[in-house]
Scaffold this motif. Structure first.
Motif, PDB file in Angstrom:
ATOM      1  N   GLN A 245       0.838  -1.102   0.031  1.00  0.00           N
ATOM      2  CA  GLN A 245      -0.068   0.199   0.115  1.00  0.00           C
ATOM      3  C   GLN A 245       0.946   1.202   0.013  1.00  0.00           C
ATOM      4  O   GLN A 245       0.579   2.240  -0.890  1.00  0.00           O
ATOM      5  CB  GLN A 245      -0.935  -0.056   1.126  1.00  0.00           C
ATOM      6  CG  GLN A 245      -2.066  -1.192   1.049  1.00  0.00           C
ATOM      7  CD  GLN A 245      -3.107  -0.535   0.313  1.00  0.00           C
ATOM      8  OE1 GLN A 245      -2.747  -0.269  -0.956  1.00  0.00           O
ATOM      9  NE2 GLN A 245      -4.415  -0.937   0.697  1.00  0.00           N
ATOM     10  N   ALA A 249       0.724   1.162  -4.265  1.00  0.00           N
ATOM     11  CA  ALA A 249      -0.658   1.499  -4.506  1.00  0.00           C
ATOM     12  C   ALA A 249      -0.792   3.157  -4.101  1.00  0.00           C
ATOM     13  O   ALA A 249      -1.296   3.866  -5.180  1.00  0.00           O
ATOM     14  CB  ALA A 249      -1.568   0.795  -3.565  1.00  0.00           C
ATOM     15  N   PRO A 446      -8.521  -1.247   0.081  1.00  0.00           N
ATOM     16  CA  PRO A 446      -7.368  -1.001  -0.716  1.00  0.00           C
ATOM     17  C   PRO A 446      -8.163   0.299  -1.578  1.00  0.00           C
ATOM     18  O   PRO A 446      -9.405   0.322  -1.848  1.00  0.00           O
ATOM     19  CB  PRO A 446      -7.294  -2.163  -1.713  1.00  0.00           C
ATOM     20  CG  PRO A 446      -8.558  -2.669  -1.967  1.00  0.00           C
ATOM     21  CD  PRO A 446      -9.161  -2.600  -0.253  1.00  0.00           C
ATOM     22  N   ASP A 451      -3.646  -0.092 -12.205  1.00  0.00           N
ATOM     23  CA  ASP A 451      -2.855  -1.430 -12.076  1.00  0.00           C
ATOM     24  C   ASP A 451      -1.673  -1.395 -13.067  1.00  0.00           C
ATOM     25  O   ASP A 451      -1.345  -0.129 -13.751  1.00  0.00           O
ATOM     26  CB  ASP A 451      -3.484  -2.595 -12.052  1.00  0.00           C
ATOM     27  CG  ASP A 451      -3.990  -2.834 -13.732  1.00  0.00           C
ATOM     28  OD1 ASP A 451      -4.566  -3.567 -13.721  1.00  0.00           O
ATOM     29  OD2 ASP A 451      -3.519  -2.061 -14.418  1.00  0.00           O
ATOM     30  N   SER A 458      -8.090  -2.539  -7.694  1.00  0.00           N
ATOM     31  CA  SER A 458      -7.754  -2.288  -6.213  1.00  0.00           C
ATOM     32  C   SER A 458      -6.784  -3.214  -5.967  1.00  0.00           C
ATOM     33  O   SER A 458      -6.458  -4.309  -6.317  1.00  0.00           O
ATOM     34  CB  SER A 458      -8.846  -3.262  -5.775  1.00  0.00           C
ATOM     35  OG  SER A 458     -10.223  -2.365  -5.554  1.00  0.00           O
ATOM     36  N   VAL A 459      -5.695  -2.310  -5.433  1.00  0.00           N
ATOM     37  CA  VAL A 459      -4.342  -3.026  -5.215  1.00  0.00           C
ATOM     38  C   VAL A 459      -4.146  -3.485  -3.725  1.00  0.00           C
ATOM     39  O   VAL A 459      -4.253  -2.642  -2.907  1.00  0.00           O
ATOM     40  CB  VAL A 459      -3.121  -2.006  -5.389  1.00  0.00           C
ATOM     41  CG1 VAL A 459      -1.647  -2.732  -5.165  1.00  0.00           C
ATOM     42  CG2 VAL A 459      -3.073  -1.601  -6.713  1.00  0.00           C
TER      43      VAL A 459
END
Length: 461
Positions: A245, A249, A446, A451, A458-459
């Motif tokens: 995260q 992300a 997330p 990506d 959604s990572v």
């Protein structure tokens, strides 16, 4: 048979070598004079400002908004174009004393043809193009229109005329003073040092704090700062469960928002992101280091492609381990930040800050990851783009105006009041998730980001 046709291979090589060296030296001398004129224009001594004032005709002719002013055509030719040509001819004339005659004559002929073309075009030559949106310049040893127009936007930098040698040596390939910088990770060893160095160089730095301005679930609080920023510096992150995260992300989410908010700027914005040498070396069996490596490598795949993005200028900083809350190292965070900024000022886009040499080795796999990350273009153009990325270590691009530094809560309050794009930000010196700490946070959901293939995804950490 004409004499030139009977030249030996050795003579031809000497002709090319001497001619090239003379061309570079002659243009470098003018670049040095050009730099000196701008220094004089900012001098506290009136007579120095008077001495350099004729050069202002060049910037009156093609101003900081990249607009031509025809009433300044003649002053521009008299006070800029002709002195530049005269300088080049003088250096060439002096070269007769040390070089063969033929290369000197050839170089003088080249300069004369270039000078004549500028006169015919009344100064509106290939280097002065009124771009509505300036494209990000690709790397080349020579100065093109994309690069030179940045000198008219930022007269303190991008001094080079034909080759970038002067800017590389003097550190004038990236404008810092007067630019607005948004920085994450300002509480850490690297981030705090980078903030201090940027402010000392004249930038206006506003920090974004994790948990205050943004979280993994909500990035909307950063928009007011990003809308008015010229540079986004990403120096935050974490180890352990938060690694993906924090290190991948969130980087992508912030870059996406910054790019979207600034896509119509005439001058391209910049993103500086802190990577790591662990993109290239193993984790040595350490679980925390393994997750950290996975996150950094995942981001590096995207970072390589960002090098080729025409919407903004991307710089990837790859440091060796340094002393921080994350662990020991040979260098301090301040030394690492100072070296990184030194290289950035010289136009580096891939910025190796290393005492191990691994960052140099990482240069090749960094771009190979971008090639293999899943570009949706055909194989041939994708290969050519990745190959061109290998030639980008010295590339640079860089509004005017001097701003007060954000060095204290009081100064920050004045900046926030004076500059509306930064309203709503909190005061500096509050805790944040930093690239140099391993703070643990619970993840509720997330964030939505692009990506590795450029699709919304959604990572998960």
């Amino acid at each position: 048979m004409p004499a030139w046709m009977s030249l030996s291979w050795e003579s031809f090589q000497r002709l090319i070598l001497h001619g090239s060296a003379l061309f570079v030296v002659a243009t470098f001398v003018f670049d040095a004079i050009h730099f000196g004129l701008h220094l004089c224009l900012r001098s506290r001594y009136r007579w120095l400002r008077w001495l350099a004032s004729p050069h202002l005709a060049h910037h009156d002719f093609f101003d900081g908004l990249l607009l031509f002013h025809d009433e300044a055509i003649l002053p521009n030719l008299l006070h800029h174009v002709i002195p530049e040509y005269a300088t080049q001819m003088l250096v060439c004339a002096l070269a007769f004393a040390v070089l063969d005659t033929m290369p000197v004559i050839i170089v003088m002929a080249i300069f004369t043809v270039l000078f004549a073309s500028v006169i015919v075009l009344k100064g509106k030559d290939h280097s002065h193009v009124p771009f509505p949106i300036i494209p990000v310049a690709r790397w080349t040893l020579f100065v093109g229109a994309r690069y030179h127009v940045m000198h008219h936007v930022y007269p303190e930098s991008h001094m080079s005329s034909f080759t970038k040698l002067f800017d590389i040596l003097m550190g004038t390939a990236c404008q810092i003073r007067g630019r607005r910088v948004v920085l994450t990770g300002a509480s850490g060893s690297f981030g705090s040092a980078m903030r201090d160095l940027l402010e000392r160089a004249g930038a206006v730095v506003v920090t974004l704090k994790f948990g205050v301005d943004w979280t993994y679930e909500d990035y909307s609080g950063v928009d007011s700062a990003l809308e008015g920023a010229d540079i986004l510096v990403l120096a935050h992150g974490a180890k352990g469960e938060q690694a993906m995260q924090a290190n991948c992300a969130s980087f992508l989410a912030l870059i996406n928002r910054f790019k979207s908010l600034t896509q119509n700027r005439q001058v391209p914005v910049e993103v500086w992101a802190v990577g790591s040498e662990i993109e290239c070396h193993p984790a040595f069996g350490d679980p925390d280091l393994r997750s950290y490596a996975q996150s950094k490598r995942a981001y590096a795949q995207v970072g390589a492609r960002l090098m080729l993005d025409q919407g903004f200028l991307y710089r990837h900083i790859v440091p060796s381990a340094f002393r921080s809350q994350m662990g020991p190292g040979v260098m301090s965070g301040r030394t690492t930040a100072a070296i990184a900024l030194w290289l950035i000022r010289r136009g580096f886009r891939y910025v190796p800050v290393t005492y191990t040499g691994i960052a140099f080795v990482n240069f090749i796999p960094f771009f190979l990851r971008g090639l293999l990350a899943g570009s949706q273009a055909s194989r041939r153009p994708r290969f050519l783009r990745a190959f061109s990325a290998l030639l980008l270590p010295f590339h640079s691009t860089t509004r005017r105006g001097q701003e007060p530094n954000v060095r204290s809560p009081a100064a920050a309050a004045r900046v926030l009041k004076t500059h509306p794009p930064h309203r709503g930000l909190q005061e500096p010196n509050q805790p944040t998730v930093d690239a140099l700490c391993d703070r643990q946070e619970s993840i509720h959901r997330p964030p939505l980001v692009l990506d590795l293939h450029g699709r919304e995804s959604s990572v998960h950490g």
